[in-house]
Design a protein around this motif. Sequence first.
Motif, mmCIF file in Angstrom:
data_model
loop_
_atom_site.group_PDB
_atom_site.id
_atom_site.type_symbol
_atom_site.label_atom_id
_atom_site.label_comp_id
_atom_site.label_asym_id
_atom_site.label_seq_id
_atom_site.Cartn_x
_atom_site.Cartn_y
_atom_site.Cartn_z
ATOM 1 N N VAL A 257 23.682 -34.230 -18.035
ATOM 2 C CA VAL A 257 23.712 -35.594 -17.494
ATOM 3 C C VAL A 257 22.386 -35.929 -16.824
ATOM 4 C CG1 VAL A 257 24.795 -37.101 -15.784
ATOM 5 C CG2 VAL A 257 26.211 -35.672 -17.243
ATOM 6 N N ALA A 258 21.841 -34.987 -16.049
ATOM 7 C CA ALA A 258 20.549 -35.224 -15.401
ATOM 8 C C ALA A 258 19.452 -35.439 -16.448
ATOM 9 C CB ALA A 258 20.190 -34.044 -14.499
ATOM 10 N N GLY A 259 19.467 -34.609 -17.499
ATOM 11 C CA GLY A 259 18.467 -34.752 -18.560
ATOM 12 C C GLY A 259 18.554 -36.099 -19.253
ATOM 13 N N MET A 260 19.779 -36.556 -19.555
ATOM 14 C CA MET A 260 19.956 -37.858 -20.205
ATOM 15 C C MET A 260 19.528 -38.998 -19.285
ATOM 16 S SD MET A 260 23.520 -37.509 -22.388
ATOM 17 C CE MET A 260 24.517 -37.493 -20.912
ATOM 18 N N ALA A 261 19.818 -38.858 -17.988
ATOM 19 C CA ALA A 261 19.466 -39.907 -17.037
ATOM 20 C C ALA A 261 17.953 -40.057 -16.919
ATOM 21 C CB ALA A 261 20.072 -39.595 -15.669
ATOM 22 N N PHE A 262 17.249 -38.918 -16.846
ATOM 23 C CA PHE A 262 15.783 -38.985 -16.730
ATOM 24 C C PHE A 262 15.129 -39.370 -18.056
ATOM 25 C CE2 PHE A 262 16.297 -36.294 -12.866
ATOM 26 C CZ PHE A 262 15.578 -37.106 -11.987
ATOM 27 N N ALA A 263 15.670 -38.847 -19.175
ATOM 28 C CA ALA A 263 15.099 -39.179 -20.488
ATOM 29 C C ALA A 263 15.222 -40.669 -20.781
ATOM 30 C CB ALA A 263 15.790 -38.364 -21.578
ATOM 31 N N GLY A 264 16.329 -41.273 -20.363
ATOM 32 C CA GLY A 264 16.529 -42.702 -20.585
ATOM 33 C C GLY A 264 15.961 -43.570 -19.483
ATOM 34 N N ARG A 265 15.282 -42.932 -18.503
ATOM 35 C CA ARG A 265 14.711 -43.643 -17.351
ATOM 36 C C ARG A 265 15.767 -44.507 -16.648
ATOM 37 N NH1 ARG A 265 8.651 -45.499 -19.419
ATOM 38 N NH2 ARG A 265 7.934 -43.382 -19.939
ATOM 39 N N LEU A 266 16.959 -43.916 -16.513
ATOM 40 C CA LEU A 266 18.066 -44.625 -15.885
ATOM 41 C C LEU A 266 18.188 -44.310 -14.406
ATOM 42 C CD1 LEU A 266 20.700 -43.946 -18.707
ATOM 43 C CD2 LEU A 266 19.417 -46.058 -18.318
ATOM 44 N N ILE A 267 17.363 -43.368 -13.937
ATOM 45 C CA ILE A 267 17.409 -42.971 -12.529
ATOM 46 C C ILE A 267 16.006 -42.577 -12.075
ATOM 47 C CG2 ILE A 267 17.914 -40.534 -13.010
ATOM 48 C CD1 ILE A 267 19.854 -40.574 -10.651
ATOM 49 N N THR A 268 15.672 -42.933 -10.846
ATOM 50 C CA THR A 268 14.367 -42.567 -10.285
ATOM 51 C C THR A 268 14.496 -41.281 -9.476
ATOM 52 O OG1 THR A 268 14.727 -43.816 -8.244
ATOM 53 C CG2 THR A 268 13.764 -45.012 -10.120
ATOM 54 N N LEU A 269 13.345 -40.700 -9.125
ATOM 55 C CA LEU A 269 13.361 -39.487 -8.319
ATOM 56 C C LEU A 269 14.009 -39.738 -6.960
ATOM 57 C CD1 LEU A 269 9.894 -37.810 -9.024
ATOM 58 C CD2 LEU A 269 12.165 -36.868 -9.526
ATOM 59 N N ARG A 270 13.760 -40.926 -6.403
ATOM 60 C CA ARG A 270 14.357 -41.257 -5.114
ATOM 61 C C ARG A 270 15.880 -41.347 -5.234
ATOM 62 N NH1 ARG A 270 12.924 -46.495 -1.237
ATOM 63 N NH2 ARG A 270 14.495 -46.019 0.353
ATOM 64 N N GLU A 271 16.362 -42.001 -6.283
ATOM 65 C CA GLU A 271 17.805 -42.100 -6.502
ATOM 66 C C GLU A 271 18.417 -40.725 -6.757
ATOM 67 O OE1 GLU A 271 18.107 -46.576 -8.482
ATOM 68 O OE2 GLU A 271 17.658 -44.834 -9.736
ATOM 69 N N PHE A 272 17.661 -39.872 -7.452
ATOM 70 C CA PHE A 272 18.132 -38.511 -7.705
ATOM 71 C C PHE A 272 18.290 -37.743 -6.392
ATOM 72 C CE2 PHE A 272 17.216 -33.997 -8.848
ATOM 73 C CZ PHE A 272 18.334 -33.777 -9.633
ATOM 74 N N GLY A 273 17.306 -37.911 -5.496
ATOM 75 C CA GLY A 273 17.384 -37.265 -4.180
ATOM 76 C C GLY A 273 18.578 -37.755 -3.379
ATOM 77 N N GLU A 274 18.831 -39.062 -3.422
ATOM 78 C CA GLU A 274 19.991 -39.623 -2.714
ATOM 79 C C GLU A 274 21.296 -39.093 -3.296
ATOM 80 O OE1 GLU A 274 19.371 -43.786 -3.164
ATOM 81 O OE2 GLU A 274 17.875 -43.924 -1.560
ATOM 82 N N THR A 275 21.317 -38.937 -4.625
ATOM 83 C CA THR A 275 22.508 -38.395 -5.289
ATOM 84 C C THR A 275 22.754 -36.953 -4.876
ATOM 85 O OG1 THR A 275 22.143 -39.852 -7.190
ATOM 86 C CG2 THR A 275 23.573 -37.958 -7.541
ATOM 87 N N LEU A 276 21.661 -36.171 -4.766
ATOM 88 C CA LEU A 276 21.796 -34.785 -4.320
ATOM 89 C C LEU A 276 22.355 -34.716 -2.902
ATOM 90 C CD1 LEU A 276 18.505 -33.089 -5.623
ATOM 91 C CD2 LEU A 276 20.830 -32.727 -6.462
ATOM 92 N N MET A 277 21.869 -35.586 -2.015
ATOM 93 C CA MET A 277 22.352 -35.577 -0.633
ATOM 94 C C MET A 277 23.821 -35.989 -0.566
ATOM 95 S SD MET A 277 20.191 -34.318 1.325
ATOM 96 C CE MET A 277 21.178 -34.630 2.786
ATOM 97 N N GLN A 278 24.198 -36.969 -1.370
ATOM 98 C CA GLN A 278 25.603 -37.396 -1.428
ATOM 99 C C GLN A 278 26.484 -36.241 -1.903
ATOM 100 O OE1 GLN A 278 26.194 -40.708 -4.071
ATOM 101 N NE2 GLN A 278 28.404 -40.776 -3.752
ATOM 102 N N THR A 279 25.985 -35.489 -2.885
ATOM 103 C CA THR A 279 26.718 -34.331 -3.395
ATOM 104 C C THR A 279 26.863 -33.253 -2.327
ATOM 105 O OG1 THR A 279 25.884 -34.756 -5.633
ATOM 106 C CG2 THR A 279 26.729 -32.541 -5.182
ATOM 107 N N VAL A 280 25.790 -33.004 -1.598
ATOM 108 C CA VAL A 280 25.818 -31.995 -0.529
ATOM 109 C C VAL A 280 26.837 -32.367 0.545
ATOM 110 C CG1 VAL A 280 24.490 -30.992 1.377
ATOM 111 C CG2 VAL A 280 23.473 -31.142 -0.901
#
Length: 435
Positions: A257-280
């Motif tokens: 899912v992460a690979g597809m999101a980045f390959a399709g430019r559907l998520i930024t690094l900042r959004e990815f970081g926020e997603t990681l914190m939400q997961t934590v």
Amino acid sequence: MMTDTLVGILAIGAMFFFMILRTPVGLAMLIVGFFGTWILSGYRSAGALLISETYSATSNYALTVMPLFILMGNLSSAAGFSRRLYEAAFAWVGWLRGGLASASVIGCAAFAAVSGSSVATAVTIGRVALPEMKRFGYSDSLSTGAIAAGGTLGFLIPPSTGFVIYAILTEESIGRLFMAGILPGLLLTGLFLSTIAIIVTLKPGQGPKGSLPDSANRLTALLRAAPLLAVIVISIGGIYLGVFTPVEAAGVGAVLVAGMAFAGRLITLREFGETLMQTVRTAAMLYLIIIGANVLNPFLALTHIPSTLGESLMGAGLGPYGALALVVVAYLFLGMFMDGLAMLVVTVPIVFPLLTGMGFDPIWLGVIIVILIEMGMITPPVGLNVFVVKSVAADVPIMSIFKGVFPFWIAMLICLILLVAFPSIVLLLPNSMFG
């Protein structure tokens, strides 16, 4: 002098009091388990229990399935894959009478296969689907009821957080429980769709017909959802075929899912970081619940409450199904007041030895308990999923939502009866997988 059982009863009362004061569920169990053990066995035993159980819970390799699947669900939501699931269902069934409500349930079922959370499922699909149903003139009760009930599928369809916690509490196989949830999840989804069909047949105005999209649009919508559907098939199918363990499947799913999101430019690094914190944050809450349960359970054993209840039921001569009926009634009552995860970790240590000792299959019992907890998620006055949907549909009165979920609650009860009457619905896949 107080008996051990009386100490246990007072401690359970104190735990409910802490929960009423909005103390986190895991912390309430931790406090009661620690101090209860201190009273019965002394400070050294309580301290040793706290240290050993905290370490064993946090170092349990099998538990890493939770943060990985949570990450997969959060990434799917942040990258917009969840919207694509709903759009695909909308394109194929949205034109039918009540089709948008049906599309919402199908979207919930599909997203449940990557999120593992009923709340996340209800919020994610609700944000997409509720405005559409309002635009097409659907009744508030049908639209919100379908989302609230559909969201509960996140607790049943694997990867289910409920199954992971049940497996840890009972030392059962996570893989077997995941497989056991598939057919009941599909059955419940079908019953929800049948409920919608009955509602709009009796009251056509509640779910107006839409226009039929052309074949090209339907195919396009399906292709846009195909990547996430492929991840679901790979991760869950890999567990069934023995290619992955549940933890490996979660890791593979999160990476894809992460690979597809980045390959399709559907998520930024900042959004990815926020997603990681939400997961934590979510994973930390779940770990605290498991640590609390691991400290509480040995204390309950010291109080002899589980064994006393078991002996009382056996002595009452109700038989296995009479005891099961009492447990079902107890869960339905507790569901009116308790959060689902709290109900799971508090009751399983008591109910599990009681019913498995009467001959019920532990994997089958896990599915039954999860469905009972799902019913609690839409039962007044607490009904967590109802209030989650209320947060998305602020203009809809809470009583309209409770009115809307009632037919779906009946569908859950029918599902429960079918699973009790035909246990093979639950056990077919896990038995074929593991022999």
